[in-house]
Design an enzyme around this catalytic site. Structure first.
Site, PDB file in Angstrom:
ATOM      1  CG  ASN A   1      -1.632   1.239   1.377  1.00 24.72           C
ATOM      2  OD1 ASN A   1      -1.857   1.842   0.717  1.00 24.72           O
ATOM      3  ND2 ASN A   1      -2.293   1.455   2.564  1.00 24.72           N
TER       4      ASN A   1
ATOM      5  N   GLY B   1       2.714   2.102  10.905  1.00 24.70           N
ATOM      6  CA  GLY B   1       3.637   3.059  10.721  1.00 24.70           C
ATOM      7  C   GLY B   1       4.355   3.591  12.049  1.00 24.70           C
TER       8      GLY B   1
ATOM      9  CE  LYS C   1       0.077   3.217   4.820  1.00 24.81           C
ATOM     10  NZ  LYS C   1       0.144   3.277   6.266  1.00 24.81           N
TER      11      LYS C   1
ATOM     12  CB  SER D   1       5.482  -2.095  11.681  1.00 24.90           C
ATOM     13  OG  SER D   1       5.160  -1.030  12.033  1.00 24.90           O
TER      14      SER D   1
ATOM     15  CD  GLU E   1      -3.469  -2.342   7.317  1.00 27.76           C
ATOM     16  OE1 GLU E   1      -2.320  -2.631   6.732  1.00 27.76           O
ATOM     17  OE2 GLU E   1      -4.049  -1.448   7.261  1.00 27.76           O
TER      18      GLU E   1
ATOM     19  CD  GLU F   1      -2.631   5.455   6.891  1.00 27.72           C
ATOM     20  OE1 GLU F   1      -2.629   5.769   5.542  1.00 27.72           O
ATOM     21  OE2 GLU F   1      -1.786   4.938   7.547  1.00 27.72           O
TER      22      GLU F   1
ATOM     23  CG  HIS G   1      -5.638   2.352   5.152  1.00 31.08           C
ATOM     24  ND1 HIS G   1      -5.220   3.069   6.252  1.00 31.08           N
ATOM     25  CD2 HIS G   1      -4.702   1.093   5.042  1.00 31.08           C
ATOM     26  CE1 HIS G   1      -4.029   2.647   6.528  1.00 31.08           C
ATOM     27  NE2 HIS G   1      -3.680   1.388   5.955  1.00 31.08           N
TER      28      HIS G   1
HETATM   29  P1  13P Z   1       3.114   0.364   7.683  1.00 24.91           P
HETATM   30  O1  13P Z   1       3.646  -0.983   6.795  1.00 24.91           O
HETATM   31  O2  13P Z   1       3.921   1.581   7.009  1.00 24.91           O
HETATM   32  O3  13P Z   1       2.943   0.260   9.090  1.00 24.91           O
HETATM   33  O4  13P Z   1       1.810   0.583   6.974  1.00 24.91           O
HETATM   34  C1  13P Z   1       0.622  -0.447   7.224  1.00 24.91           C
HETATM   35  C2  13P Z   1      -0.528  -0.145   6.400  1.00 24.91           C
HETATM   36  O5  13P Z   1      -1.254   0.894   6.790  1.00 24.91           O
HETATM   37  C3  13P Z   1      -0.623  -0.894   5.149  1.00 24.91           C
HETATM   38  O6  13P Z   1      -2.013  -0.420   4.678  1.00 24.91           O
END
Ligand code: 13P
Length: 257
Positions: free
Chosen positions: A9, A179, A11, A219, A173, A103, A101
């Site tokens: 992803n 992150g 982002k 992560s 997740e 976010e 997601h």
């Molecule tokens: P990270 O791997 O940067 O922690 O992000 C995970 C994520 O949100 C994937 O959708």
């Protein structure tokens, strides 16, 4: 016989010029390592503005890589400034669409009901939703993570048939792991992914539960991926930061080869 899905992803990273370099490097690295696409599926979830470029690369060079989008509108068409419809994505031969997601839930106030509607429009357009669920730190600290995530599952899967559920992807997740560099332990990931699969069996039957792919995300790096991916109910990963580095992401994809 669930083929694990290793999805990056991106982002809001990598413009379409940068995307070309990353996809080419990823494809070469996989090829050099004799990546076996029958053992794990590699995919990238890219910004809308990168989709056409990635499609051209993947189709033109027959790369062993699926691609997808990170969000979708619930509307078919019309006066929805700034939105992108499922048909627009399907027209670009998109395979996967990330919905819900954390976010999007946090910064755009997306509810489980909206996410359920988004999953339905993605399925109706012939694509596969990757539906994200996961608890925040306070829920985990209170020991409520399993019931919390299962309540999300009940709502995001509402009204879907057994066949539809069996065909989609669920990404667990935990928000505290996204992150932060703080990856869940393999046992934590298995606990929730196993509970999700059992709930799917209760909701729509064992056949769908055996078929649905459940990813872990948060992560994930090449160092942490193997132990988590070895868990019986974890069928791949949704990788954020580490997917921006094609060599690192290739190592994660290649775990199964
Ligand atoms: P990270 O791997 O940067 O922690 O992000 C995970 C994520 O949100 C994937 O959708």
């Amino acid at each position: 016989n669930r083929t694990p899905l290793m999805a990056g992803n991106w982002k809001m990273n990598l413009n379409h010029v940068e995307a070309t370099g990353v996809v080419e490097k990823l494809a070469w690295t996989l090829k050099d390592a004799k990546y076996d696409a029958s053992k794990s599926e590699a995919a990238v979830m890219v910004p809308f503005t990168d989709l056409r470029t990635v499609q051209t690369l993947v189709e033109g060079d027959k790369l062993p890589l699926a691609y997808g989008a990170q969000d979708v509108s619930v509307h078919d068409k019309g006066a929805y400034t700034g939105e992108i419809s499922a048909d627009m994505l399907a027209k670009l031969n998109v395979s996967y669409v990330v919905v819900g997601h954390s976010e999007r839930r946090d910064y755009h106030a997306e509810s489980d009901e909206l996410i359920n509607d988004k999953a339905k429009v993605v399925l109706a357009a012939g694509m596969t939703p990757i539906i994200c669920v996961g608890e925040k730190l306070e829920v985990r600290k209170a020991g409520e993570h399993v019931p919390f995530v299962l309540a999300q599952i009940d709502k995001v899967l509402d009204g879907l048939s057994a066949d539809q559920v069996g065909s989609l992807v669920i990404a667990y997740e935990p928000v505290w792991a996204i992150g932060t560099g703080e990856v869940a332990t393999p046992e934590d990931a298995q606990e929730v992914c196993g509970a999700i699969r059992s709930r799917v069996a209760e909701l729509v039957g064992q056949e769908a539960a055996d078929a649905v792919r459940i990813q872990y995300g948060g992560s994930v790096k090449s160092s942490s991926a193997p132990d988590i991916m070895a868990q019986p109910d974890v069928d791949g990963a949704l990788v954020g930061g580490a997917s921006l580095d094609p060599e690192e992401f290739a190592k994660i994809v290649l775990f199964y080869t």
